[in-house]
Design an enzyme around this catalytic site. Sequence first.
Site: not given
Length: 161
Positions: A48-49
């Site tokens: 996600t990052c």
Amino acid sequence: MTIAVGDKLPTATFKEKTAEGPVEVTTDELFKGKRVVLFAVPGAFTPTCSLNHLPGYLENRDAILARGVDDIAVVAVNDLHVMGAWATATGGMGKIHFLSDWDAAFTKALGMDIDLSAGTLGIRSKRYSMLVEDGVVKTLNVEDAPSQAIVSGAATMLEQL
């Protein structure tokens, strides 16, 4: 206690890998007399990052700066070398600050630490974004789940600016 809008950021020293090499960056150097967008991720290179959260800030960097922001920084509980490699791999080196909160001191002082040991990550930062003016939190957006980057994303920050 968790940091809140109106609170002053705690004093901290980060490590940052730059094109010239490793440097220390203090909260005073980064925030004093400036308007800064700070966002935090649970970990560099995590899905996600890397695929959602960071790209939004890199893609919207110029639009954010055009709204009177002096600087943008991302912080993670990762070591200096991992943050530097992430900055290089994403094309973000020199565009935003990639701050290493290697011992989670800043993250814990904010009350933003989260134990992600079940996912083999250990103590990390919650995912959040904030607008900081002269060291004082003006807006704060904290995700309910570390796997989401919606309320702390660049689009939300742009709306708040």
